[in-house]
Each structure stands twice: as C-alpha cells, then as structure tokens.
Design a protein around this motif. Structure first.
Motif, mmCIF file in Angstrom:
data_model
loop_
_atom_site.group_PDB
_atom_site.id
_atom_site.type_symbol
_atom_site.label_atom_id
_atom_site.label_comp_id
_atom_site.label_asym_id
_atom_site.label_seq_id
_atom_site.Cartn_x
_atom_site.Cartn_y
_atom_site.Cartn_z
ATOM 1 N N ARG A 3 -5.546 -27.626 23.935
ATOM 2 C CA ARG A 3 -4.998 -28.561 22.944
ATOM 3 C C ARG A 3 -5.040 -27.988 21.528
ATOM 4 O O ARG A 3 -4.362 -28.498 20.640
ATOM 5 C CB ARG A 3 -5.736 -29.889 23.006
ATOM 6 C CG ARG A 3 -5.495 -30.644 24.292
ATOM 7 C CD ARG A 3 -6.093 -32.046 24.213
ATOM 8 N NE ARG A 3 -6.168 -32.692 25.512
ATOM 9 C CZ ARG A 3 -5.155 -33.248 26.162
ATOM 10 N NH1 ARG A 3 -3.957 -33.222 25.625
ATOM 11 N NH2 ARG A 3 -5.331 -33.811 27.340
ATOM 12 N N LEU A 14 3.623 -28.235 21.554
ATOM 13 C CA LEU A 14 4.426 -29.460 21.535
ATOM 14 C C LEU A 14 3.946 -30.443 22.586
ATOM 15 O O LEU A 14 3.754 -31.622 22.293
ATOM 16 C CB LEU A 14 5.901 -29.139 21.760
ATOM 17 C CG LEU A 14 6.587 -28.294 20.697
ATOM 18 C CD1 LEU A 14 8.031 -28.015 21.099
ATOM 19 C CD2 LEU A 14 6.520 -28.975 19.350
ATOM 20 N N THR A 15 3.811 -29.983 23.825
ATOM 21 C CA THR A 15 3.343 -30.850 24.910
ATOM 22 C C THR A 15 2.405 -30.066 25.813
ATOM 23 O O THR A 15 2.488 -28.839 25.922
ATOM 24 C CB THR A 15 4.504 -31.389 25.775
ATOM 25 O OG1 THR A 15 5.168 -30.297 26.414
ATOM 26 C CG2 THR A 15 5.488 -32.189 24.950
ATOM 27 N N LEU A 16 1.513 -30.798 26.461
ATOM 28 C CA LEU A 16 0.598 -30.224 27.441
ATOM 29 C C LEU A 16 0.544 -31.185 28.612
ATOM 30 O O LEU A 16 0.200 -32.363 28.441
ATOM 31 C CB LEU A 16 -0.797 -30.037 26.839
ATOM 32 C CG LEU A 16 -1.859 -29.490 27.783
ATOM 33 C CD1 LEU A 16 -1.522 -28.054 28.193
ATOM 34 C CD2 LEU A 16 -3.230 -29.559 27.139
ATOM 35 N N GLU A 17 0.939 -30.711 29.785
ATOM 36 C CA GLU A 17 0.904 -31.535 30.992
ATOM 37 C C GLU A 17 0.085 -30.813 32.049
ATOM 38 O O GLU A 17 0.271 -29.617 32.275
ATOM 39 C CB GLU A 17 2.316 -31.804 31.500
ATOM 40 C CG GLU A 17 3.132 -32.633 30.513
ATOM 41 C CD GLU A 17 4.448 -33.090 31.085
ATOM 42 O OE1 GLU A 17 4.565 -33.209 32.326
ATOM 43 O OE2 GLU A 17 5.360 -33.331 30.288
ATOM 44 N N ALA A 70 2.431 -25.946 29.205
ATOM 45 C CA ALA A 70 2.311 -26.055 27.753
ATOM 46 C C ALA A 70 3.656 -25.661 27.167
ATOM 47 O O ALA A 70 4.199 -24.614 27.513
ATOM 48 C CB ALA A 70 1.211 -25.126 27.233
ATOM 49 N N SER A 71 4.213 -26.501 26.304
ATOM 50 C CA SER A 71 5.524 -26.168 25.742
ATOM 51 C C SER A 71 5.425 -25.954 24.233
ATOM 52 O O SER A 71 4.593 -26.546 23.548
ATOM 53 C CB SER A 71 6.553 -27.252 26.068
ATOM 54 O OG SER A 71 6.212 -28.463 25.448
#
Length: 79
Positions: A9, A15-18, A38-39
């Motif tokens: 994080r 931008l995003t973490l899934e 991770a984007s």
C-alpha cells in the motif's frame, strides 16, 4: 497480510490494489494460491514505484516468505 500488504500500500503512485485467493481452475487444481494486482497510471509510474525505496522493501519482504513460490507478471491493458 500483516506485513506485506501494508508495504504494498506504500507504493508511490499506486492506483488500486486487489488481493484475491485463487479458488480453482477450469480443469483440475490451480498451481496458484493468491493473485495480487497492483495498478499504476503508466508503465513509467510502475517502474518508478518498483525502483523506489518502498518498492525495494516490497521485493525484499516477498523474497523472505515466497521466493520459491512467487511468479510475477507485468501486464498492460489491451482494451
């Protein structure tokens, strides 16, 4: 989850973490257990994040607990 995810994080420009647990495959068992996506805004932003102090900390931590298990892919959107 308690150590590696907080490190992820901290990626600059994230931008995003899934994070997903792999639940199966079309035929048989999957050799993968977890999927982390991770984007970033661009390949340049991702490269900058990976080479940052935070990125190096993520890589060190990953190698400590999953060096023999992990497969890393770099992907780009198609559409």
């Amino acid at each position: 989850m308690e150590v590696h995810v907080p490190l992820l994080r901290q990626f600059p420009g994230l931008l995003t973490l899934e994070i997903r647990r792999v639940s199966g495959a079309p035929i048989g068992e999957s050799k993968f257990h977890m999927l982390v996506e991770a984007s970033f805004d661009s390949r340049t932003a991702m490269d900058k994040a990976l080479s940052s102090r935070e990125g190096k900390a993520v890589a060190r931590d990953l190698m400590m607990f999953a060096a023999d298990l992990v497969t890393v892919f770099h992907c780009e959107p198609v559409v």
